[in-house]
Scaffold this motif. Structure first.
Motif, PDB file in Angstrom:
ATOM      1  N   MET A  56      30.526 -32.736 -26.984  1.00  0.00           N
ATOM      2  CA  MET A  56      30.057 -33.344 -28.203  1.00  0.00           C
ATOM      3  C   MET A  56      28.492 -33.197 -28.449  1.00  0.00           C
ATOM      4  O   MET A  56      28.197 -32.928 -29.711  1.00  0.00           O
ATOM      5  N   LEU A  57      27.757 -33.294 -27.579  1.00  0.00           N
ATOM      6  CA  LEU A  57      26.363 -32.892 -27.822  1.00  0.00           C
ATOM      7  C   LEU A  57      26.173 -31.566 -28.282  1.00  0.00           C
ATOM      8  O   LEU A  57      25.511 -31.243 -29.315  1.00  0.00           O
ATOM      9  N   ALA A  58      26.960 -30.547 -27.622  1.00  0.00           N
ATOM     10  CA  ALA A  58      26.965 -29.188 -27.881  1.00  0.00           C
ATOM     11  C   ALA A  58      27.183 -28.929 -29.595  1.00  0.00           C
ATOM     12  O   ALA A  58      26.617 -28.222 -30.466  1.00  0.00           O
ATOM     13  N   GLU A  59      28.588 -29.642 -29.967  1.00  0.00           N
ATOM     14  CA  GLU A  59      28.903 -29.462 -31.261  1.00  0.00           C
ATOM     15  C   GLU A  59      28.046 -30.457 -32.185  1.00  0.00           C
ATOM     16  O   GLU A  59      27.771 -29.522 -33.506  1.00  0.00           O
ATOM     17  N   LEU A  60      27.525 -31.235 -32.016  1.00  0.00           N
ATOM     18  CA  LEU A  60      26.407 -32.007 -32.801  1.00  0.00           C
ATOM     19  C   LEU A  60      25.193 -31.021 -33.091  1.00  0.00           C
ATOM     20  O   LEU A  60      24.895 -30.874 -34.137  1.00  0.00           O
ATOM     21  N   LEU A  61      24.644 -30.492 -31.939  1.00  0.00           N
ATOM     22  CA  LEU A  61      23.291 -29.672 -32.120  1.00  0.00           C
ATOM     23  C   LEU A  61      23.619 -28.220 -32.574  1.00  0.00           C
ATOM     24  O   LEU A  61      22.832 -27.861 -33.449  1.00  0.00           O
ATOM     25  N   VAL A  62      24.559 -27.719 -32.334  1.00  0.00           N
ATOM     26  CA  VAL A  62      24.840 -26.281 -32.777  1.00  0.00           C
ATOM     27  C   VAL A  62      25.433 -26.586 -34.413  1.00  0.00           C
ATOM     28  O   VAL A  62      24.911 -25.927 -35.238  1.00  0.00           O
ATOM     29  N   GLY A  63      26.441 -27.639 -34.408  1.00  0.00           N
ATOM     30  CA  GLY A  63      26.763 -27.718 -35.807  1.00  0.00           C
ATOM     31  C   GLY A  63      25.672 -28.060 -36.744  1.00  0.00           C
ATOM     32  O   GLY A  63      25.742 -27.565 -38.127  1.00  0.00           O
ATOM     33  N   ILE A  64      24.764 -28.720 -36.425  1.00  0.00           N
ATOM     34  CA  ILE A  64      23.772 -29.111 -37.590  1.00  0.00           C
ATOM     35  C   ILE A  64      22.740 -27.969 -37.757  1.00  0.00           C
ATOM     36  O   ILE A  64      22.679 -27.709 -38.914  1.00  0.00           O
ATOM     37  N   SER A  65      22.655 -27.201 -36.925  1.00  0.00           N
ATOM     38  CA  SER A  65      21.848 -26.005 -37.132  1.00  0.00           C
ATOM     39  C   SER A  65      22.793 -24.972 -37.966  1.00  0.00           C
ATOM     40  O   SER A  65      22.061 -24.385 -38.696  1.00  0.00           O
ATOM     41  N   GLU A  66      23.786 -24.903 -37.630  1.00  0.00           N
ATOM     42  CA  GLU A  66      24.592 -23.890 -38.525  1.00  0.00           C
ATOM     43  C   GLU A  66      24.896 -24.638 -39.832  1.00  0.00           C
ATOM     44  O   GLU A  66      24.737 -23.863 -40.880  1.00  0.00           O
ATOM     45  N   GLN A  67      24.862 -26.017 -40.042  1.00  0.00           N
ATOM     46  CA  GLN A  67      25.017 -26.374 -41.500  1.00  0.00           C
ATOM     47  C   GLN A  67      23.838 -26.329 -42.122  1.00  0.00           C
ATOM     48  O   GLN A  67      23.915 -25.880 -43.565  1.00  0.00           O
ATOM     49  N   ALA A  72      21.213 -23.484 -46.593  1.00  0.00           N
ATOM     50  CA  ALA A  72      20.172 -22.880 -47.164  1.00  0.00           C
ATOM     51  C   ALA A  72      20.524 -21.227 -47.642  1.00  0.00           C
ATOM     52  O   ALA A  72      20.087 -20.841 -48.961  1.00  0.00           O
ATOM     53  N   LYS A  73      21.431 -20.583 -47.175  1.00  0.00           N
ATOM     54  CA  LYS A  73      22.047 -19.235 -47.599  1.00  0.00           C
ATOM     55  C   LYS A  73      22.753 -19.655 -49.003  1.00  0.00           C
ATOM     56  O   LYS A  73      22.646 -18.941 -49.730  1.00  0.00           O
ATOM     57  N   ARG A  74      23.614 -20.808 -48.889  1.00  0.00           N
ATOM     58  CA  ARG A  74      24.356 -20.927 -50.207  1.00  0.00           C
ATOM     59  C   ARG A  74      23.194 -21.181 -51.309  1.00  0.00           C
ATOM     60  O   ARG A  74      23.471 -20.657 -52.281  1.00  0.00           O
ATOM     61  N   ARG A  75      22.152 -22.004 -51.194  1.00  0.00           N
ATOM     62  CA  ARG A  75      21.289 -22.195 -52.295  1.00  0.00           C
ATOM     63  C   ARG A  75      20.648 -20.935 -52.615  1.00  0.00           C
ATOM     64  O   ARG A  75      20.661 -20.725 -53.915  1.00  0.00           O
ATOM     65  N   LEU A  76      20.475 -20.089 -51.883  1.00  0.00           N
ATOM     66  CA  LEU A  76      19.694 -18.696 -52.161  1.00  0.00           C
ATOM     67  C   LEU A  76      20.855 -17.909 -53.110  1.00  0.00           C
ATOM     68  O   LEU A  76      20.506 -17.438 -53.896  1.00  0.00           O
ATOM     69  N   ARG A 126      18.667 -22.257 -31.004  1.00  0.00           N
ATOM     70  CA  ARG A 126      17.429 -21.416 -31.283  1.00  0.00           C
ATOM     71  C   ARG A 126      17.436 -20.317 -32.331  1.00  0.00           C
ATOM     72  O   ARG A 126      16.701 -20.157 -32.918  1.00  0.00           O
ATOM     73  N   GLN A 127      18.675 -19.779 -31.881  1.00  0.00           N
ATOM     74  CA  GLN A 127      18.801 -18.323 -32.767  1.00  0.00           C
ATOM     75  C   GLN A 127      18.967 -18.783 -34.269  1.00  0.00           C
ATOM     76  O   GLN A 127      18.514 -18.297 -35.247  1.00  0.00           O
ATOM     77  N   LEU A 128      20.128 -19.787 -34.542  1.00  0.00           N
ATOM     78  CA  LEU A 128      20.223 -20.269 -35.887  1.00  0.00           C
ATOM     79  C   LEU A 128      18.926 -20.821 -36.391  1.00  0.00           C
ATOM     80  O   LEU A 128      18.661 -20.447 -37.627  1.00  0.00           O
ATOM     81  N   GLN A 129      18.316 -21.679 -35.551  1.00  0.00           N
ATOM     82  CA  GLN A 129      16.724 -22.283 -36.242  1.00  0.00           C
ATOM     83  C   GLN A 129      15.987 -21.068 -36.592  1.00  0.00           C
ATOM     84  O   GLN A 129      15.325 -21.344 -37.735  1.00  0.00           O
ATOM     85  N   VAL A 133      14.183 -20.874 -40.443  1.00  0.00           N
ATOM     86  CA  VAL A 133      12.755 -20.508 -40.517  1.00  0.00           C
ATOM     87  C   VAL A 133      12.550 -19.372 -41.193  1.00  0.00           C
ATOM     88  O   VAL A 133      11.838 -19.373 -42.334  1.00  0.00           O
ATOM     89  N   GLU A 134      13.198 -18.170 -40.942  1.00  0.00           N
ATOM     90  CA  GLU A 134      12.846 -16.702 -41.570  1.00  0.00           C
ATOM     91  C   GLU A 134      13.144 -17.015 -42.953  1.00  0.00           C
ATOM     92  O   GLU A 134      12.432 -16.554 -43.966  1.00  0.00           O
ATOM     93  N   LEU A 135      14.235 -17.651 -43.191  1.00  0.00           N
ATOM     94  CA  LEU A 135      14.937 -17.695 -44.610  1.00  0.00           C
ATOM     95  C   LEU A 135      13.675 -18.343 -45.595  1.00  0.00           C
ATOM     96  O   LEU A 135      13.429 -17.919 -46.662  1.00  0.00           O
ATOM     97  N   TRP A 136      13.233 -19.509 -45.187  1.00  0.00           N
ATOM     98  CA  TRP A 136      12.195 -20.423 -45.647  1.00  0.00           C
ATOM     99  C   TRP A 136      10.974 -19.419 -45.903  1.00  0.00           C
ATOM    100  O   TRP A 136      10.023 -19.415 -46.853  1.00  0.00           O
TER     101      TRP A 136
END
Length: 198
Positions: A56-67, A72-76, A126-129, A133-136
């Protein structure tokens, strides 16, 4: 986690309650039975959806980073040269503010529990984050061309710190309305970028 108009699935309900309980009492302070009770199923019934709390913890933290990255990619992509970099930056800020106001337990959870993830899941977060960041950084440098890359990256991290401070703003009923809070956070974020870009 995501803003939806349709009813959440049982899996989404479990994740939402797990995030809330983990944020309130810590990962080790919450049992599977308590998470089950919060969504109206037995603790063992949770194992039909997740192998355990770690999953559950992994899905929450990986999931929000993916989201966040996907949003952000969609907005661009939606901007796609149709609007200027300032409007794109405003859109990115709005998206992050939505997360910061709507998913406050996940911010607390990330701060407290990221180190509890398996190495592979933590590396994924960390990779997703980094990608986020680089997108921003790219957009910020378009708006403030005189800002060097290291300074832009520092400014982005600082703005994330500001926006992710929402768990410390008080209980939702104590805050000014959501719209007023979002507007204040937006002005402060743009002010921080403007100060960095001088």
């Amino acid at each position: 986690m995501a803003t939806r108009t349709d009813a959440p699935t049982r899996r989404e309900q479990i994740l939402k309650e797990a995030a809330r309980l983990f944020a309130e009492r810590g990962f080790h302070g919450v049992g599977v039975d308590e998470i089950g009770a919060a969504v109206g199923i037995s603790g063992p019934g949770l194992y039909r959806h997740f192998p355990g709390k770690d999953a559950m913890l992994a899905e929450l933290l990986v999931g929000i980073s993916e989201q966040l990255l996907t949003g952000a990619k969609r907005r661009l992509a939606e901007a796609d040269g149709q609007v200027g970099a300032e409007a794109v930056l405003d859109s990115l800020i709005e998206g992050h503010i939505d997360f910061a106001l709507d998913d406050r337990p996940l911010i607390t959870l990330h701060d407290r529990e990221l180190d509890r993830l398996r190495d592979s899941d933590r590396k994924m977060v960390r990779q997703l984050q980094r990608q986020y960041v680089e997108l921003w950084v790219g957009v910020v440098r378009e708006v403030y061309p005189a800002l060097g890359e290291p300074a832009a990256r520092s400014a982005v991290h600082s703005v994330f710190g500001l926006l992710n401070s929402t768990p410390h703003l008080g209980r939702p009923g104590v805050l000014p309305g959501r719209g007023a809070t979002a507007e204040l956070l937006h002005r402060m974020a743009r002010g921080a970028f403007a100060a960095a870009g001088v």
